[in-house]
Design a protein around this motif. Structure first.
Motif, PDB file in Angstrom:
ATOM      1  N   GLU A  44       0.702  -1.529  -0.105  1.00 41.55           N
ATOM      2  CA  GLU A  44      -0.210  -0.173  -0.103  1.00 41.55           C
ATOM      3  C   GLU A  44       0.807   1.177   0.205  1.00 41.55           C
ATOM      4  OE1 GLU A  44      -3.494   0.448   0.352  1.00 41.55           O
ATOM      5  OE2 GLU A  44      -3.522  -1.859  -1.238  1.00 41.55           O
ATOM      6  N   SER A  45       2.217   1.168   0.493  1.00 37.69           N
ATOM      7  CA  SER A  45       2.872   2.635   0.836  1.00 37.69           C
ATOM      8  C   SER A  45       3.115   3.046  -0.328  1.00 37.69           C
ATOM      9  CB  SER A  45       4.042   1.939   2.024  1.00 37.69           C
ATOM     10  OG  SER A  45       4.960   1.378   1.596  1.00 37.69           O
ATOM     11  N   LEU A  46       3.500   1.802  -1.102  1.00 38.84           N
ATOM     12  CA  LEU A  46       4.105   2.125  -3.222  1.00 38.84           C
ATOM     13  C   LEU A  46       3.153   2.973  -3.689  1.00 38.84           C
ATOM     14  CD1 LEU A  46       6.080  -0.848  -3.794  1.00 38.84           C
ATOM     15  CD2 LEU A  46       6.675   1.247  -3.088  1.00 38.84           C
ATOM     16  N   SER A  47       3.583   4.120  -4.089  1.00 34.72           N
ATOM     17  CA  SER A  47       1.916   5.044  -5.284  1.00 34.72           C
ATOM     18  C   SER A  47       1.823   4.170  -5.834  1.00 34.72           C
ATOM     19  CB  SER A  47       3.103   5.775  -5.755  1.00 34.72           C
ATOM     20  OG  SER A  47       3.899   5.298  -6.329  1.00 34.72           O
ATOM     21  N   PRO A  48       0.615   4.484  -6.498  1.00 35.91           N
ATOM     22  CA  PRO A  48      -0.533   3.703  -7.206  1.00 35.91           C
ATOM     23  C   PRO A  48       0.489   3.567  -8.530  1.00 35.91           C
ATOM     24  CG  PRO A  48      -1.793   4.958  -6.224  1.00 35.91           C
ATOM     25  CD  PRO A  48      -0.363   5.747  -5.662  1.00 35.91           C
ATOM     26  N   PRO A  49       0.965   4.761  -9.430  1.00 31.56           N
ATOM     27  CA  PRO A  49       1.303   4.700 -11.115  1.00 31.56           C
ATOM     28  C   PRO A  49       2.562   3.119 -11.122  1.00 31.56           C
ATOM     29  CG  PRO A  49       1.648   6.642 -10.201  1.00 31.56           C
ATOM     30  CD  PRO A  49       1.165   5.726  -8.718  1.00 31.56           C
ATOM     31  N   LEU A  50       3.559   3.126  -9.646  1.00 30.63           N
ATOM     32  CA  LEU A  50       4.241   2.786  -9.505  1.00 30.63           C
ATOM     33  C   LEU A  50       3.555   0.976  -8.970  1.00 30.63           C
ATOM     34  CD1 LEU A  50       7.741   1.554  -9.099  1.00 30.63           C
ATOM     35  CD2 LEU A  50       7.344   2.789  -6.540  1.00 30.63           C
ATOM     36  N   ARG A  51       3.054   0.424  -8.017  1.00 33.80           N
ATOM     37  CA  ARG A  51       2.474  -0.866  -8.111  1.00 33.80           C
ATOM     38  C   ARG A  51       1.949  -1.083  -9.514  1.00 33.80           C
ATOM     39  NH1 ARG A  51      -2.172  -0.757  -3.760  1.00 33.80           N
ATOM     40  NH2 ARG A  51      -1.434   1.765  -3.584  1.00 33.80           N
ATOM     41  N   ARG A  52       1.295  -0.203  -9.682  1.00 28.01           N
ATOM     42  CA  ARG A  52       0.245  -0.613 -11.697  1.00 28.01           C
ATOM     43  C   ARG A  52       1.857  -0.989 -12.601  1.00 28.01           C
ATOM     44  NH1 ARG A  52      -1.186   4.578 -13.451  1.00 28.01           N
ATOM     45  NH2 ARG A  52      -2.755   4.299 -11.412  1.00 28.01           N
ATOM     46  N   TRP A  53       3.297   0.078 -12.400  1.00 23.42           N
ATOM     47  CA  TRP A  53       3.839  -0.805 -13.410  1.00 23.42           C
ATOM     48  C   TRP A  53       4.476  -1.748 -12.840  1.00 23.42           C
ATOM     49  CZ3 TRP A  53       8.978  -1.235 -11.671  1.00 23.42           C
ATOM     50  CH2 TRP A  53      10.244  -1.400 -12.914  1.00 23.42           C
ATOM     51  N   LEU A  54       4.419  -2.524 -11.477  1.00 20.31           N
ATOM     52  CA  LEU A  54       5.027  -3.393 -11.061  1.00 20.31           C
ATOM     53  C   LEU A  54       3.856  -4.730 -11.426  1.00 20.31           C
ATOM     54  CD1 LEU A  54       6.655  -2.010  -7.872  1.00 20.31           C
ATOM     55  CD2 LEU A  54       7.707  -3.741  -9.214  1.00 20.31           C
ATOM     56  N   ARG A  55       3.184  -4.348 -11.292  1.00 18.39           N
ATOM     57  CA  ARG A  55       2.162  -5.482 -11.902  1.00 18.39           C
ATOM     58  C   ARG A  55       2.163  -5.450 -13.408  1.00 18.39           C
ATOM     59  NH1 ARG A  55      -1.118  -2.974  -7.971  1.00 18.39           N
ATOM     60  NH2 ARG A  55      -2.729  -1.571  -8.949  1.00 18.39           N
ATOM     61  N   ASN A  56       2.166  -4.650 -14.213  1.00 19.07           N
ATOM     62  CA  ASN A  56       2.410  -4.877 -15.421  1.00 19.07           C
ATOM     63  C   ASN A  56       3.850  -5.951 -15.727  1.00 19.07           C
ATOM     64  OD1 ASN A  56       0.053  -3.660 -16.122  1.00 19.07           O
ATOM     65  ND2 ASN A  56       1.190  -2.013 -17.135  1.00 19.07           N
ATOM     66  N   ARG A  57       4.856  -5.778 -15.559  1.00 20.99           N
ATOM     67  CA  ARG A  57       6.116  -6.415 -15.575  1.00 20.99           C
ATOM     68  C   ARG A  57       5.760  -7.594 -14.870  1.00 20.99           C
ATOM     69  NH1 ARG A  57      10.601  -5.836 -14.327  1.00 20.99           N
ATOM     70  NH2 ARG A  57      12.414  -5.002 -15.355  1.00 20.99           N
ATOM     71  N   GLY A  58       4.954  -8.088 -14.704  1.00 24.60           N
ATOM     72  CA  GLY A  58       4.696  -8.711 -14.382  1.00 24.60           C
ATOM     73  C   GLY A  58       4.879  -9.048 -12.368  1.00 24.60           C
ATOM     74  N   GLY A  59       5.278  -8.266 -11.817  1.00 26.29           N
ATOM     75  CA  GLY A  59       5.134  -8.021 -10.169  1.00 26.29           C
ATOM     76  C   GLY A  59       5.931  -8.468  -9.459  1.00 26.29           C
ATOM     77  N   ALA A  60       6.608  -9.771 -10.413  1.00 29.58           N
ATOM     78  CA  ALA A  60       8.076 -10.540  -9.396  1.00 29.58           C
ATOM     79  C   ALA A  60       9.553  -9.745  -9.509  1.00 29.58           C
ATOM     80  CB  ALA A  60       8.508 -11.644  -9.948  1.00 29.58           C
ATOM     81  N   PRO A  61       9.849  -9.310  -8.351  1.00 27.58           N
ATOM     82  CA  PRO A  61      10.660  -8.393  -8.075  1.00 27.58           C
ATOM     83  C   PRO A  61      12.596  -9.548  -8.784  1.00 27.58           C
ATOM     84  CG  PRO A  61      10.909  -9.128  -6.181  1.00 27.58           C
ATOM     85  CD  PRO A  61       9.292  -9.900  -7.216  1.00 27.58           C
ATOM     86  N   GLY A  62      12.438 -11.033  -8.730  1.00 26.43           N
ATOM     87  CA  GLY A  62      13.691 -11.304  -9.589  1.00 26.43           C
ATOM     88  C   GLY A  62      13.597 -12.166  -8.755  1.00 26.43           C
ATOM     89  N   CYS A  63      14.368 -13.344  -8.967  1.00 23.78           N
ATOM     90  CA  CYS A  63      14.630 -15.025  -8.979  1.00 23.78           C
ATOM     91  C   CYS A  63      14.789 -15.091  -7.221  1.00 23.78           C
ATOM     92  CB  CYS A  63      16.476 -15.128  -9.140  1.00 23.78           C
ATOM     93  SG  CYS A  63      17.160 -15.206  -8.044  1.00 23.78           S
ATOM     94  N   ALA A  64      13.098 -16.147  -7.031  1.00 20.68           N
ATOM     95  CA  ALA A  64      13.272 -16.309  -6.006  1.00 20.68           C
ATOM     96  C   ALA A  64      13.803 -17.777  -5.667  1.00 20.68           C
ATOM     97  CB  ALA A  64      11.609 -16.708  -5.620  1.00 20.68           C
ATOM     98  N   PRO A  65      15.320 -18.259  -5.542  1.00 18.75           N
ATOM     99  CA  PRO A  65      15.198 -19.687  -5.354  1.00 18.75           C
ATOM    100  C   PRO A  65      14.184 -20.049  -4.205  1.00 18.75           C
ATOM    101  CG  PRO A  65      16.267 -17.802  -3.429  1.00 18.75           C
ATOM    102  CD  PRO A  65      15.356 -17.295  -4.462  1.00 18.75           C
ATOM    103  N   ARG A  66      14.737 -21.556  -4.804  1.00 17.57           N
ATOM    104  CA  ARG A  66      13.194 -22.317  -3.668  1.00 17.57           C
ATOM    105  C   ARG A  66      14.522 -23.769  -2.859  1.00 17.57           C
ATOM    106  NH1 ARG A  66      10.277 -26.807  -5.029  1.00 17.57           N
ATOM    107  NH2 ARG A  66      12.124 -27.467  -6.619  1.00 17.57           N
ATOM    108  N   LEU A  67      13.969 -24.234  -1.833  1.00 14.32           N
ATOM    109  CA  LEU A  67      14.798 -24.919  -0.860  1.00 14.32           C
ATOM    110  C   LEU A  67      14.487 -25.867  -1.382  1.00 14.32           C
ATOM    111  CD1 LEU A  67      16.896 -24.783   1.738  1.00 14.32           C
ATOM    112  CD2 LEU A  67      14.355 -24.657   2.722  1.00 14.32           C
ATOM    113  N   SER A  68      16.229 -26.697  -1.353  1.00 14.14           N
ATOM    114  CA  SER A  68      15.767 -27.997  -1.779  1.00 14.14           C
ATOM    115  C   SER A  68      15.780 -28.797  -0.775  1.00 14.14           C
ATOM    116  CB  SER A  68      17.099 -28.369  -3.045  1.00 14.14           C
ATOM    117  OG  SER A  68      17.067 -27.826  -4.050  1.00 14.14           O
TER     118      SER A  68
END
Ligand code: SAH
Ligand code: SF4
Length: 348
Positions: A44-68
């Motif tokens: 919520e604290s991020l501005s609406p345009p920034l959140r919209r931009w993030l959503r358009n990029r598919g959201g994910a900030p980067g690689c999320a390692p999976r624990l094996s």
């Protein structure tokens, strides 16, 4: 490029290139690296345009390692995480320490091309360099663990996991720039340690880098012949060149250099070895880290007994060379120095 693999300035450029204001850079960098938001687009604290931009990029900030796989040492203070990155790459990250001084030992490559005979990572050969985001993501992973388990934070980062960090200079140094950024995780550069096999071009490049990270140079041998037998890259970068690069580093940085010496019984643990080591390092502001050999599958050497280690250290002291015996940590979960090797390689 993924968001967590971008420096603050790169992130700003990415925003500007997409028509957003540069001013969004700071809140976004903080969300990614301080708050460690896995879904910043919902914050919520991020501005609406920034959140919209993030959503358009598919959201994910980067690689999320999976624990094996996760293993904890008997005393619970050392944990080894086998993390799966992209393309079935598996790397090991080790978390060690106590409240107030947790350390993340991270990997910079899958495997290693340097081939030191006593090292499990060297024994598996080289697969590939890790990307900036993959290196940053390892620290994020353990930072979340430390917050969750201990309500604490990572204080130190050591590049002593799998791989030769200076062989992957760009990846390692760029990742450290992000991890030490005061607007992000803010790990002090003086709390970062880079360990190298003696990659001469890398040492010389690091000597000219503005940040002052701690440097460890792994020696293990006091003559070329002796070192070559266990550290094959000594053929490429012989002892003389390694030490010359260290002298240049020392004089440019005005910084103490650490030297790692893995003690192997009957191979490099005699008093003559200790004296030659002290001679080699004469004139340098040097400190030696002694690491009694940890067992690995493909090397039959043994570590000297406690008295042997103490005698070696005493000989160094007599020659005026300070040293520390590295604490044996995580040996029961194969998370000790040189024991890191991904599961994929064990079965393959
Ligand atoms: N490639 C870098 C950093 C990773 S290895 C380097 O070689 O410095 C981290 C440290 O573990 C090095 O000092 C290395 O010599 C040491 N090491 C490797 N295998 C070991 C083993 N089996 N027992 C003890 N130390 C080992
Ligand atoms: Fe590579 Fe370091 Fe292992 Fe040597 S000791 S093989 S340089 S990871």
């Amino acid at each position: 490029m993924s968001l967590i693999g971008q420096s603050f300035e790169q992130l700003e450029e990415t925003l500007v290139a997409d028509g957003l204001s540069r001013a969004h850079g700071l809140p976004l960098f903080k969300a990614l690296h301080q708050d460690l938001e896995s879904a910043p687009e919902e914050r919520e604290s991020l501005s609406p345009p920034l959140r919209r931009w993030l959503r358009n990029r598919g959201g994910a900030p980067g690689c999320a390692p999976r624990l094996s796989e996760e293993t904890a040492s008997e005393d619970g203070w050392t944990r080894k995480y086998l993390l799966e990155l992209k393309g079935q790459t598996e790397v090991e990250v080790v978390l060690m320490g106590f409240p107030g001084r947790f350390t993340a030992c991270i990997s910079t490559q899958e495997g290693c091309a340097m081939g030191c005979v006593f090292c499990a990572t060297g024994q598996m050969g080289f697969r590939r360099h890790l990307s900036v985001e993959e290196i940053v993501a390892q620290v994020h992973y353990v930072e979340r663990e430390v917050r969750r388990r201990h309500d604490d934070r990572i204080r130190n980062i050591v590049l002593m996991g799998m791989g030769e960090p200076l062989h992957n200079f760009e990846g390692s140094i760029h990742a450290l720039e992000i991890l030490t950024d005061t607007r992000g995780l803010n790990i002090g550069p003086q709390r970062v340690t880079i360990s190298t096999v003696g990659h001469v071009p890398g040492i010389l490049r690091l000597a000219r880098h503005p940040k002052r990270y701690n440097l460890v140079v792994s020696l293990h041998g006091s003559t070329d012949e002796e070192r070559q037998a266990i550290v094959p890259v000594n053929r490429k970068w012989p002892l003389g060149e390694v030490l010359e690069a260290c002298r240049e580093y020392g004089s440019l940085k005005k910084q103490r250099i650490f030297f790692a010496w893995t003690l192997i019984e009957g191979v490099n643990d005699s008093m003559a070895h200790a004296r030659r080591l002290a001679e080699l390092l004469e004139g340098l502001d040097a400190h030696v880290n002694l690491i009694p050999l940890n067992p690995t599958d493909q090397f039959s050497g043994e570590q000297p007994g406690q008295e042997g280690v103490a005698a070696f250290q005493k000989e160094l002291r007599k020659a005026g060379l300070p040293s520390t015996v590295r604490q044996r940590r995580g040996i029961d979960v194969a998370a000790g120095c040189g024991q890191l090797r991904s599961r994929a390689s064990c079965s393959g």
